[in-house]
Motif scaffolding. Structure first.
Motif, PDB file in Angstrom:
ATOM      1  N   LEU A  84      -2.612 -13.524  -6.795  1.00 13.80           N
ATOM      2  CA  LEU A  84      -2.351 -12.448  -5.847  1.00 13.80           C
ATOM      3  C   LEU A  84      -3.644 -12.107  -5.125  1.00 13.80           C
ATOM      4  O   LEU A  84      -4.655 -11.802  -5.764  1.00 13.80           O
ATOM      5  CB  LEU A  84      -1.830 -11.202  -6.563  1.00 13.80           C
ATOM      6  CG  LEU A  84      -1.620  -9.962  -5.680  1.00 13.80           C
ATOM      7  CD1 LEU A  84      -0.395 -10.166  -4.773  1.00 13.80           C
ATOM      8  CD2 LEU A  84      -1.450  -8.701  -6.518  1.00 13.80           C
ATOM      9  N   THR A  85      -3.617 -12.167  -3.810  1.00 12.24           N
ATOM     10  CA  THR A  85      -4.731 -11.704  -2.987  1.00 12.24           C
ATOM     11  C   THR A  85      -4.336 -10.365  -2.405  1.00 12.24           C
ATOM     12  O   THR A  85      -3.352 -10.263  -1.670  1.00 12.24           O
ATOM     13  CB  THR A  85      -5.052 -12.702  -1.861  1.00 12.24           C
ATOM     14  OG1 THR A  85      -5.362 -13.973  -2.428  1.00 12.24           O
ATOM     15  CG2 THR A  85      -6.235 -12.212  -1.032  1.00 12.24           C
ATOM     16  N   ALA A  86      -5.082  -9.322  -2.751  1.00  8.91           N
ATOM     17  CA  ALA A  86      -4.750  -7.959  -2.313  1.00  8.91           C
ATOM     18  C   ALA A  86      -5.737  -7.508  -1.258  1.00  8.91           C
ATOM     19  O   ALA A  86      -6.944  -7.463  -1.506  1.00  8.91           O
ATOM     20  CB  ALA A  86      -4.773  -7.007  -3.503  1.00  8.91           C
ATOM     21  N   ARG A  87      -5.224  -7.169  -0.081  1.00  8.32           N
ATOM     22  CA  ARG A  87      -6.046  -6.667   1.012  1.00  8.32           C
ATOM     23  C   ARG A  87      -5.671  -5.210   1.267  1.00  8.32           C
ATOM     24  O   ARG A  87      -4.546  -4.918   1.683  1.00  8.32           O
ATOM     25  CB  ARG A  87      -5.857  -7.523   2.265  1.00  8.32           C
ATOM     26  CG  ARG A  87      -6.365  -8.957   2.088  1.00  8.32           C
ATOM     27  CD  ARG A  87      -6.233  -9.774   3.361  1.00  8.32           C
ATOM     28  NE  ARG A  87      -6.873 -11.077   3.214  1.00  8.32           N
ATOM     29  CZ  ARG A  87      -6.256 -12.155   2.736  1.00  8.32           C
ATOM     30  NH1 ARG A  87      -4.983 -12.085   2.389  1.00  8.32           N
ATOM     31  NH2 ARG A  87      -6.905 -13.294   2.616  1.00  8.32           N
ATOM     32  N   VAL A 224       4.253  -7.692   0.899  1.00  4.37           N
ATOM     33  CA  VAL A 224       3.919  -8.788  -0.018  1.00  4.37           C
ATOM     34  C   VAL A 224       4.644 -10.038   0.441  1.00  4.37           C
ATOM     35  O   VAL A 224       5.868 -10.047   0.585  1.00  4.37           O
ATOM     36  CB  VAL A 224       4.312  -8.455  -1.469  1.00  4.37           C
ATOM     37  CG1 VAL A 224       3.866  -9.583  -2.410  1.00  4.37           C
ATOM     38  CG2 VAL A 224       3.685  -7.134  -1.919  1.00  4.37           C
ATOM     39  N   THR A 225       3.885 -11.098   0.689  1.00  6.70           N
ATOM     40  CA  THR A 225       4.443 -12.374   1.112  1.00  6.70           C
ATOM     41  C   THR A 225       3.933 -13.471   0.189  1.00  6.70           C
ATOM     42  O   THR A 225       3.020 -13.256  -0.615  1.00  6.70           O
ATOM     43  CB  THR A 225       4.043 -12.701   2.562  1.00  6.70           C
ATOM     44  OG1 THR A 225       2.603 -12.761   2.647  1.00  6.70           O
ATOM     45  CG2 THR A 225       4.542 -11.630   3.527  1.00  6.70           C
ATOM     46  N   GLY A 226       4.517 -14.671   0.323  1.00  2.00           N
ATOM     47  CA  GLY A 226       4.043 -15.805  -0.457  1.00  2.00           C
ATOM     48  C   GLY A 226       5.094 -16.304  -1.420  1.00  2.00           C
ATOM     49  O   GLY A 226       6.292 -16.015  -1.294  1.00  2.00           O
ATOM     50  N   ALA A 230       2.486 -21.049  -4.184  1.00  2.00           N
ATOM     51  CA  ALA A 230       1.336 -20.913  -3.284  1.00  2.00           C
ATOM     52  C   ALA A 230       0.511 -19.665  -3.561  1.00  2.00           C
ATOM     53  O   ALA A 230      -0.621 -19.540  -3.098  1.00  2.00           O
ATOM     54  CB  ALA A 230       1.810 -20.903  -1.832  1.00  2.00           C
ATOM     55  N   GLY A 231       1.068 -18.728  -4.313  1.00  2.00           N
ATOM     56  CA  GLY A 231       0.405 -17.450  -4.523  1.00  2.00           C
ATOM     57  C   GLY A 231       0.935 -16.409  -3.560  1.00  2.00           C
ATOM     58  O   GLY A 231       1.638 -16.730  -2.581  1.00  2.00           O
ATOM     59  N   PHE A 232       0.603 -15.155  -3.823  1.00  2.00           N
ATOM     60  CA  PHE A 232       1.112 -14.047  -3.031  1.00  2.00           C
ATOM     61  C   PHE A 232      -0.016 -13.336  -2.297  1.00  2.00           C
ATOM     62  O   PHE A 232      -1.156 -13.319  -2.736  1.00  2.00           O
ATOM     63  CB  PHE A 232       1.856 -13.057  -3.923  1.00  2.00           C
ATOM     64  CG  PHE A 232       3.095 -13.625  -4.547  1.00  2.00           C
ATOM     65  CD1 PHE A 232       4.291 -13.669  -3.840  1.00  2.00           C
ATOM     66  CD2 PHE A 232       3.073 -14.144  -5.835  1.00  2.00           C
ATOM     67  CE1 PHE A 232       5.443 -14.207  -4.403  1.00  2.00           C
ATOM     68  CE2 PHE A 232       4.212 -14.679  -6.412  1.00  2.00           C
ATOM     69  CZ  PHE A 232       5.402 -14.717  -5.692  1.00  2.00           C
ATOM     70  N   GLU A 233       0.345 -12.761  -1.142  1.00  2.00           N
ATOM     71  CA  GLU A 233      -0.587 -11.982  -0.324  1.00  2.00           C
ATOM     72  C   GLU A 233      -0.046 -10.563  -0.210  1.00  2.00           C
ATOM     73  O   GLU A 233       1.091 -10.366   0.215  1.00  2.00           O
ATOM     74  CB  GLU A 233      -0.716 -12.589   1.078  1.00  2.00           C
ATOM     75  CG  GLU A 233      -1.159 -14.047   1.106  1.00  2.00           C
ATOM     76  CD  GLU A 233      -2.674 -14.191   1.087  1.00  2.00           C
ATOM     77  OE1 GLU A 233      -3.347 -13.203   1.414  1.00  2.00           O
ATOM     78  OE2 GLU A 233      -3.156 -15.276   0.743  1.00  2.00           O
ATOM     79  N   LEU A 234      -0.854  -9.602  -0.599  1.00  2.00           N
ATOM     80  CA  LEU A 234      -0.476  -8.188  -0.505  1.00  2.00           C
ATOM     81  C   LEU A 234      -1.370  -7.511   0.516  1.00  2.00           C
ATOM     82  O   LEU A 234      -2.578  -7.722   0.531  1.00  2.00           O
ATOM     83  CB  LEU A 234      -0.623  -7.515  -1.871  1.00  2.00           C
ATOM     84  CG  LEU A 234      -0.361  -6.012  -1.981  1.00  2.00           C
ATOM     85  CD1 LEU A 234       0.113  -5.674  -3.396  1.00  2.00           C
ATOM     86  CD2 LEU A 234      -1.591  -5.153  -1.653  1.00  2.00           C
ATOM     87  N   SER A 235      -0.771  -6.674   1.358  1.00  2.00           N
ATOM     88  CA  SER A 235      -1.569  -5.888   2.302  1.00  2.00           C
ATOM     89  C   SER A 235      -0.993  -4.484   2.407  1.00  2.00           C
ATOM     90  O   SER A 235       0.232  -4.295   2.355  1.00  2.00           O
ATOM     91  CB  SER A 235      -1.606  -6.557   3.673  1.00  2.00           C
ATOM     92  OG  SER A 235      -0.314  -6.644   4.238  1.00  2.00           O
ATOM     93  N   ILE A 236      -1.881  -3.529   2.537  1.00  2.00           N
ATOM     94  CA  ILE A 236      -1.466  -2.132   2.685  1.00  2.00           C
ATOM     95  C   ILE A 236      -2.593  -1.341   3.319  1.00  2.00           C
ATOM     96  O   ILE A 236      -3.776  -1.655   3.124  1.00  2.00           O
ATOM     97  CB  ILE A 236      -1.080  -1.519   1.311  1.00  2.00           C
ATOM     98  CG1 ILE A 236      -0.406  -0.144   1.499  1.00  2.00           C
ATOM     99  CG2 ILE A 236      -2.283  -1.437   0.386  1.00  2.00           C
ATOM    100  CD1 ILE A 236       0.224   0.402   0.234  1.00  2.00           C
ATOM    101  N   ASN A 237      -2.224  -0.346   4.105  1.00  2.06           N
ATOM    102  CA  ASN A 237      -3.170   0.625   4.648  1.00  2.06           C
ATOM    103  C   ASN A 237      -2.975   1.948   3.914  1.00  2.06           C
ATOM    104  O   ASN A 237      -1.838   2.416   3.780  1.00  2.06           O
ATOM    105  CB  ASN A 237      -2.940   0.854   6.144  1.00  2.06           C
ATOM    106  CG  ASN A 237      -3.220  -0.397   6.972  1.00  2.06           C
ATOM    107  OD1 ASN A 237      -3.787  -1.361   6.491  1.00  2.06           O
ATOM    108  ND2 ASN A 237      -2.807  -0.370   8.221  1.00  2.06           N
ATOM    109  N   LEU A 238      -4.051   2.543   3.460  1.00  2.00           N
ATOM    110  CA  LEU A 238      -3.991   3.819   2.762  1.00  2.00           C
ATOM    111  C   LEU A 238      -4.913   4.804   3.484  1.00  2.00           C
ATOM    112  O   LEU A 238      -6.107   4.532   3.639  1.00  2.00           O
ATOM    113  CB  LEU A 238      -4.423   3.679   1.311  1.00  2.00           C
ATOM    114  CG  LEU A 238      -3.552   2.795   0.424  1.00  2.00           C
ATOM    115  CD1 LEU A 238      -4.215   2.586  -0.945  1.00  2.00           C
ATOM    116  CD2 LEU A 238      -2.159   3.374   0.259  1.00  2.00           C
ATOM    117  N   ALA A 239      -4.361   5.916   3.900  1.00  2.53           N
ATOM    118  CA  ALA A 239      -5.171   6.938   4.580  1.00  2.53           C
ATOM    119  C   ALA A 239      -5.607   8.001   3.584  1.00  2.53           C
ATOM    120  O   ALA A 239      -4.802   8.495   2.788  1.00  2.53           O
ATOM    121  CB  ALA A 239      -4.356   7.583   5.708  1.00  2.53           C
TER     122      ALA A 239
END
Length: 242
Positions: A84-87, A224-226, A230-239
């Motif tokens: 898991l790659t977390a951005r 979350v995609t992937g 191949a592994g998963f990609e996580l992305s989120i914006n936190l204010a």
């Protein structure tokens, strides 16, 4: 606080359909809805200026004991599981959702079996991992407010949906926000694809029944995609208010 004090009873059944929303997304201006009331919404987030602040959540019973010791982007530390790659992008709600550079971001989560490092050997977690520090780490946000971690897809444990804990500090170490990241669920989701690793999803608690996320996850739900191969990609914006 013991795990039993905040975990709810098990929910056995079909997973709910995912709701894909971003928290204060910079990719879609419509995702940020100005709210001048300053009231707390159903998710527990509040508004500050024109930006929805991420809800404050419990650190849980397993926070990182010495987070400043784990400055690293790869937090896998020998644990097996789907990559898991977390951005995570941190935005300043006090500055029109501008990127917050120089913030300290700690994350931690359980392993594939649902266990946390730095704890164990007690009623809260029988497996003793007190001497190890896997799946914990700290990074400093770049000019775009971004931190990136390499980890494994979290497992689950009784009473909780799949989640990642996040603690954001200012550059001088002042706590700005403790929150959690939720995962989309349902057919076609990463949660369904991972299927609880060897545990399966029988007894899994969905977001809607989770005592942290049951009031809504619109400001905490990652994209979350992937795939498992191949592994998963996580992305989120936190204010956060900085």
């Amino acid at each position: 606080m013991e795990r039993k004090n905040f975990l709810k009873s098990l929910f056995v059944g079909a997973l709910s359909a995912p709701v894909v929303l971003a928290a204060c997304s910079t990719d879609d201006a419509d995702a940020v809805t100005p709210d001048t009331t300053g009231t707390t919404g159903t998710t527990g987030g509040t508004t500050s200026g024109n930006c929805s602040v991420a809800p404050t959540e419990t650190e849980g019973p397993f926070p990182t004991k010495v987070p400043s010791s784990y400055v690293r982007s790869d937090i896998t530390d020998g644990r097996t599981g789907h990559k898991l790659t977390a951005r995570i992008t941190i935005l300043n709600s006090n500055n029109s959702c501008a990127a917050l550079a120089g913030a300290l971001v700690d994350i931690w989560h359980c392993d594939a079996a649902g266990n946390y490092s730095e704890y164990g050997g007690t009623g809260m977690q029988s497996t003793n991992y007190q001497a190890v520090h896997f799946l914990r780490g700290r990074q400093t946000t770049d000019a775009n407010g971004l931190v990136t971690f390499t980890s494994i897809f979290p497992g689950w444990y009784s009473g909780r949906a799949t989640h990642i804990h996040v603690h954001v500090y200012s550059a001088n170490g002042t706590s700005l926000k403790v929150t959690q990241i939720a995962f989309p669920e349902g057919t076609g989701s990463a949660v369904a694809a991972v299927n609880g690793y060897t545990k399966g999803l029988s007894g899994y608690t969905i977001n809607a029944s989770d005592n942290v996320f049951s009031d809504g996850v619109s400001l905490e739900l990652a994209t979350v995609t992937g795939s498992t191969s191949a592994g998963f990609e996580l992305s989120i914006n936190l204010a956060v208010p900085a």
